[in-house]
Design a protein around this motif. Structure first.
Motif, PDB file in Angstrom:
ATOM      1  N   ARG A 175     -16.397  13.720  -0.285  1.00 16.88           N
ATOM      2  CA  ARG A 175     -15.543  12.719   0.351  1.00 16.88           C
ATOM      3  C   ARG A 175     -16.271  11.387   0.479  1.00 16.88           C
ATOM      4  O   ARG A 175     -17.489  11.345   0.652  1.00 16.88           O
ATOM      5  N   VAL A 176     -15.482  10.328   0.405  1.00 17.11           N
ATOM      6  CA  VAL A 176     -15.995   8.970   0.524  1.00 17.11           C
ATOM      7  C   VAL A 176     -15.160   8.235   1.565  1.00 17.11           C
ATOM      8  O   VAL A 176     -13.927   8.335   1.581  1.00 17.11           O
ATOM      9  N   LEU A 177     -15.836   7.506   2.437  1.00 16.80           N
ATOM     10  CA  LEU A 177     -15.173   6.679   3.446  1.00 16.80           C
ATOM     11  C   LEU A 177     -15.828   5.312   3.460  1.00 16.80           C
ATOM     12  O   LEU A 177     -17.061   5.200   3.469  1.00 16.80           O
ATOM     13  N   LEU A 178     -15.011   4.261   3.451  1.00 14.68           N
ATOM     14  CA  LEU A 178     -15.494   2.909   3.638  1.00 14.68           C
ATOM     15  C   LEU A 178     -14.958   2.372   4.951  1.00 14.68           C
ATOM     16  O   LEU A 178     -13.763   2.484   5.237  1.00 14.68           O
ATOM     17  N   ARG A 207     -10.681   5.300   1.526  1.00 16.28           N
ATOM     18  CA  ARG A 207     -11.207   6.660   1.462  1.00 16.28           C
ATOM     19  C   ARG A 207     -10.775   7.323   0.160  1.00 16.28           C
ATOM     20  O   ARG A 207      -9.935   6.818  -0.596  1.00 16.28           O
ATOM     21  N   GLY A 208     -11.339   8.531  -0.087  1.00 14.45           N
ATOM     22  CA  GLY A 208     -10.943   9.355  -1.211  1.00 14.45           C
ATOM     23  C   GLY A 208     -11.757  10.628  -1.211  1.00 14.45           C
ATOM     24  O   GLY A 208     -12.748  10.746  -0.477  1.00 14.45           O
ATOM     25  N   GLN A 209     -11.352  11.584  -2.019  1.00  9.76           N
ATOM     26  CA  GLN A 209     -12.096  12.834  -2.129  1.00  9.76           C
ATOM     27  C   GLN A 209     -11.929  13.402  -3.530  1.00  9.76           C
ATOM     28  O   GLN A 209     -11.007  13.028  -4.266  1.00  9.76           O
ATOM     29  N   ARG A 244     -19.355  -0.626   4.960  1.00 10.62           N
ATOM     30  CA  ARG A 244     -20.328   0.457   4.929  1.00 10.62           C
ATOM     31  C   ARG A 244     -19.725   1.663   4.207  1.00 10.62           C
ATOM     32  O   ARG A 244     -18.547   1.989   4.396  1.00 10.62           O
ATOM     33  N   LEU A 245     -20.548   2.294   3.373  1.00 14.65           N
ATOM     34  CA  LEU A 245     -20.126   3.456   2.595  1.00 14.65           C
ATOM     35  C   LEU A 245     -20.654   4.723   3.253  1.00 14.65           C
ATOM     36  O   LEU A 245     -21.849   4.824   3.548  1.00 14.65           O
ATOM     37  N   LEU A 270     -12.442  -2.324  -3.035  1.00 13.79           N
ATOM     38  CA  LEU A 270     -12.829  -1.093  -2.337  1.00 13.79           C
ATOM     39  C   LEU A 270     -12.363   0.155  -3.089  1.00 13.79           C
ATOM     40  O   LEU A 270     -13.070   1.167  -3.115  1.00 13.79           O
ATOM     41  N   GLY A 271     -11.171   0.094  -3.681  1.00 19.51           N
ATOM     42  CA  GLY A 271     -10.686   1.242  -4.438  1.00 19.51           C
ATOM     43  C   GLY A 271     -11.606   1.581  -5.592  1.00 19.51           C
ATOM     44  O   GLY A 271     -11.858   2.759  -5.886  1.00 19.51           O
ATOM     45  N   SER A 272     -12.131   0.556  -6.247  1.00 18.58           N
ATOM     46  CA  SER A 272     -13.065   0.783  -7.340  1.00 18.58           C
ATOM     47  C   SER A 272     -14.354   1.430  -6.843  1.00 18.58           C
ATOM     48  O   SER A 272     -14.900   2.343  -7.485  1.00 18.58           O
ATOM     49  N   VAL A 273     -14.846   0.994  -5.685  1.00 17.59           N
ATOM     50  CA  VAL A 273     -16.053   1.602  -5.110  1.00 17.59           C
ATOM     51  C   VAL A 273     -15.823   3.075  -4.799  1.00 17.59           C
ATOM     52  O   VAL A 273     -16.654   3.940  -5.119  1.00 17.59           O
TER      53      VAL A 273
END
Length: 215
Positions: free
Chosen positions: A126-129, A139-141, A115-116, A165-168
């Motif tokens: 910010r992004v969390l998977l 994750r990332g921001q 889930r994104l 996931l890193g690409s997403v």
């Protein structure tokens, strides 16, 4: 634009991303107060690659007397480390500053079972998977500042690597930055991260040497 321009882009966005003090302009680059016990502040040389001067590195390193100050120099580690002097401890290995042009792109497809989650606060997107159980996966921001956005804190759990996931995370962050008016991105990365970013079109600006003063 020059490597020096990309360095300025990176520190402006990094300070916003981490909630650090605005960069102070120095004759040789920038000082950023971070306010943590293990990273009180950091000095960042403004030049990159062959434009980095030994005299500047020695001057900055030699003036530090308090533990918890970090130094960032965008030049080859083999050149920089001999200039640091006593009390400095290099860390990381073969890190890089990278950049990419941003453009409109369709939303990435999230792999089955994940889930994104996305949100923004204080100018940082910010992004969390998470996986189907709600466990952290990646994750990332990103912090857009004017025409440039600094991508930061990219992380994938060891249990969830090699699944795209890193690409997403990266594609979602790049789209968010573009939507806020940024036309290019910058980031600093490890050799492992470089492989992911290069596959997404990012290019190396300069190597990055990291050190901290331990006294």
């Amino acid at each position: 634009m020059t490597g020096e321009d990309r360095v300025r882009d990176w520190i402006d966005g990094w300070a916003v991303s981490r909630g650090a003090a605005p960069p102070l302009v120095e004759p040789w680059g920038y000082t950023i107060y971070v306010g943590q016990a293990e990273q009180v502040g950091r000095h960042v040389l403004g030049a990159a690659n062959d434009d980095v001067r030994e005299d500047d590195v020695r001057k900055v390193a030699g003036a530090v007397t308090g533990r918890g100050t970090h130094l960032k120099v965008f030049a080859d580690r083999a050149r920089v480390v001999p200039w640091l002097g006593a009390g400095w401890e290099p860390y990381g290995a073969d890190d890089f500053l990278m950049t990419v042009g941003l453009a409109p792109a369709p939303a990435p497809e999230v792999p089955a079972g994940y889930r994104l989650h996305t949100w923004a606060r204080g100018g940082v997107a910010r992004v969390l998977l998470t996986d189907s159980d709600g466990t952290f996966a990646a994750r990332g921001q990103v912090a857009p500042v004017g025409a440039c956005a600094t991508v930061d804190q990219i992380e994938t759990s060891p249990d969830h690597r090699r699944k795209g996931l890193g690409s997403v995370v990266m594609r979602t962050l790049q789209a968010a930055a573009y939507a806020q008016g940024a036309v290019r991105g910058v980031l600093s990365c490890t050799p492992e991260g470089r492989l992911l970013y290069a596959s997404l079109g990012w290019e190396i600006v300069a190597p990055l040497t990291n050190a901290k003063y331990v006294g």
